[in-house]
Scaffold this active site. Structure first.
Site, mmCIF file in Angstrom:
data_model
loop_
_atom_site.group_PDB
_atom_site.id
_atom_site.type_symbol
_atom_site.label_atom_id
_atom_site.label_comp_id
_atom_site.label_asym_id
_atom_site.label_seq_id
_atom_site.Cartn_x
_atom_site.Cartn_y
_atom_site.Cartn_z
ATOM 1 N N ARG A 29 0.811 -1.220 0.000
ATOM 2 C CA ARG A 29 0.000 0.000 0.000
ATOM 3 C C ARG A 29 0.845 1.270 0.000
ATOM 4 N NH1 ARG A 29 -4.921 -1.878 -0.519
ATOM 5 N NH2 ARG A 29 -5.242 -3.911 0.426
ATOM 6 N N HIS A 62 4.299 -10.258 -6.545
ATOM 7 C CA HIS A 62 3.150 -9.392 -6.838
ATOM 8 C C HIS A 62 3.566 -7.941 -6.609
ATOM 9 C CE1 HIS A 62 -0.845 -7.731 -7.004
ATOM 10 N NE2 HIS A 62 -1.431 -8.906 -7.086
ATOM 11 N N TYR A 94 -0.183 -2.658 -4.830
ATOM 12 C CA TYR A 94 -1.492 -2.216 -5.349
ATOM 13 C C TYR A 94 -1.453 -0.756 -5.805
ATOM 14 C CZ TYR A 94 -3.402 -6.406 -3.124
ATOM 15 O OH TYR A 94 -3.685 -7.690 -2.760
ATOM 16 N N HIS A 146 -1.292 -5.654 -11.523
ATOM 17 C CA HIS A 146 -2.616 -5.253 -11.986
ATOM 18 C C HIS A 146 -2.402 -4.231 -13.097
ATOM 19 C CE1 HIS A 146 -4.467 -6.233 -7.767
ATOM 20 N NE2 HIS A 146 -3.905 -7.264 -8.346
ATOM 21 N N GLU A 165 -2.423 -9.472 -14.648
ATOM 22 C CA GLU A 165 -3.460 -10.218 -13.938
ATOM 23 C C GLU A 165 -4.827 -9.930 -14.553
ATOM 24 O OE1 GLU A 165 -3.278 -10.002 -9.673
ATOM 25 O OE2 GLU A 165 -5.194 -11.056 -9.425
ATOM 26 N N ASP A 182 -6.948 -15.047 -12.412
ATOM 27 C CA ASP A 182 -7.490 -15.085 -11.050
ATOM 28 C C ASP A 182 -8.943 -15.575 -11.142
ATOM 29 O OD1 ASP A 182 -8.911 -14.125 -8.676
ATOM 30 O OD2 ASP A 182 -7.099 -13.002 -8.193
ATOM 31 N N HIS A 238 -11.526 -13.062 -9.972
ATOM 32 C CA HIS A 238 -11.630 -11.909 -10.871
ATOM 33 C C HIS A 238 -12.343 -12.260 -12.177
ATOM 34 C CE1 HIS A 238 -7.863 -9.878 -8.878
ATOM 35 N NE2 HIS A 238 -8.840 -10.118 -8.027
ATOM 36 N N HIS A 280 -4.387 -17.596 -9.902
ATOM 37 C CA HIS A 280 -4.767 -17.203 -8.542
ATOM 38 C C HIS A 280 -6.036 -17.961 -8.222
ATOM 39 C CE1 HIS A 280 -2.527 -13.071 -8.413
ATOM 40 N NE2 HIS A 280 -1.733 -14.096 -8.192
ATOM 41 N N ASP A 322 -14.734 -7.989 -6.841
ATOM 42 C CA ASP A 322 -13.408 -8.390 -6.380
ATOM 43 C C ASP A 322 -13.338 -8.551 -4.862
ATOM 44 O OD1 ASP A 322 -10.758 -8.991 -6.099
ATOM 45 O OD2 ASP A 322 -9.985 -7.093 -6.890
ATOM 46 N N HIS A 341 -12.595 -11.632 -2.388
ATOM 47 C CA HIS A 341 -12.201 -13.038 -2.342
ATOM 48 C C HIS A 341 -12.873 -13.758 -1.183
ATOM 49 C CE1 HIS A 341 -8.105 -11.989 -4.433
ATOM 50 N NE2 HIS A 341 -9.140 -11.375 -4.977
ATOM 51 N N GLU A 401 -5.176 -16.834 -2.647
ATOM 52 C CA GLU A 401 -5.225 -15.471 -2.068
ATOM 53 C C GLU A 401 -6.528 -15.345 -1.301
ATOM 54 O OE1 GLU A 401 -5.153 -13.455 -5.919
ATOM 55 O OE2 GLU A 401 -3.239 -12.575 -5.346
#
Ligand code: FE
Ligand code: FE
Ligand code: ZN
Length: 276
Positions: free
Chosen positions: A37, A67, A70, A107, A142, A176, A179, A211, A224, A226, A256
């Site tokens: 983040r 990964h 974000y 992403h 992704e 994913d 997703h 994913h 989105d 999970h 995830e």
């Protein structure tokens, strides 16, 4: 061979993640290259990376999936945000060379009102500045849920990005399950059809990693969120079909799901016993 693992915290380094993976029955894993983040990154300890490579070889690990944070948005409308995407990804590529031959997933980004076409153009521009022909990392786009102005909810968008990249052997896709379902691809009732679509639009040879997530929301919800395996709309049956699909076998499967380590260990055990 089933390569399965989950997302692990990278705070304590590669060897620690490797040991944790072994402890929970995993033979691959995913990790953030830097604060997801924020964006700050701890220096890589080359000795730690070496010890990890030995452990991974001894335990027959498959490819890992790194990964990107974000906060990395190559198609932001703000130059400062696009610059961060460039510097973070450029630095991550150097760091990935300590564990050569693995995947780096990101992403594609949110165009925030500039439109899909402009967004895709900016993503291509970034990738062509980043990718070096000699790099040993494959960068993965992704598949996204299509939330807000997210790019990558449609296979056509991912294909357009790949088409614009000069060194296409350095780029692939990470699918994913949460997703794609949220984006409207019905993998519950028509996994074969969705994979056929992927194949005709992008080409299954570009699919490098999975994913594995259940989704709190029904197909097409674009949310989105999970869920643990078996606690969402996809259900255990769909997930088991995915990991056993002949066209997907051998790809690293990364959980995830909202779990702590013991929850991941149980999901890994369950999916291993369902693997034929
Ligand atoms: Fe992701
Ligand atoms: Fe994901
Ligand atoms: Zn997600």
């Amino acid at each position: 061979m089933l390569y399965i693992g989950c997302h692990l915290s990278s705070v304590k380094g590669f060897e620690h993640m490797g040991k944790e993976a072994v402890r929970i029955g995993a033979n691959t894993f995913q990790f953030f290259t830097r604060n997801p983040r924020g964006g700050g990154a701890k220096a890589i300890d080359p000795e730690d990376a070496k010890r990890f490579l030995t452990l991974a070889a001894e335990n027959g690990f498959g490819k890992l999936v790194a990964h990107a944070p974000y906060t990395l948005n190559p198609c932001s409308a703000t130059e400062k945000v696009r610059d961060f995407a460039f510097f973070a990804m450029e630095d991550d590529m150097k760091r990935m060379e300590y564990i050569p031959g693995n995947y780096y997933n990101f992403h594609p980004g949110s165009h925030v009102g500039q439109g899909t076409e402009q967004g895709i153009a900016l993503i291509i521009e970034l990738l062509n500045r980043i990718i070096k022909p000699e790099q040993q990392t494959t960068i993965l786009l992704e598949t996204m849920a299509g939330k807000g102005s997210e790019i990558g909810g449609r296979f056509e968008e991912l294909k357009a990005i790949i088409d614009g990249v000069h060194h296409q052997d350095k780029i692939g896709v990470c699918l994913d399950t949460c997703h794609v379902s949220d984006a409207g691809y019905d993998i519950i009732n028509d996994l074969d059809g969705v994979l056929a679509q992927f194949d005709s639009i992008i080409g299954l040879q570009k699919l490098c990693a999975l994913h594995i997530n259940d989704s709190l929301n029904p197909v097409g919800a674009r949310k989105d969120r999970h869920a643990k395996i078996g606690e969402g709309h996809l259900g255990t049956e769909t997930i088991v079909k995915v990991i056993n699909h002949p066209k997907l076998k051998g790809l690293p499967c990364i959980l995830e799901t909202p779990n702590e380590l013991d929850g991941y260990a149980k999901e890994i055990e369950m999916l291993r016993s369902a693997y034929k």
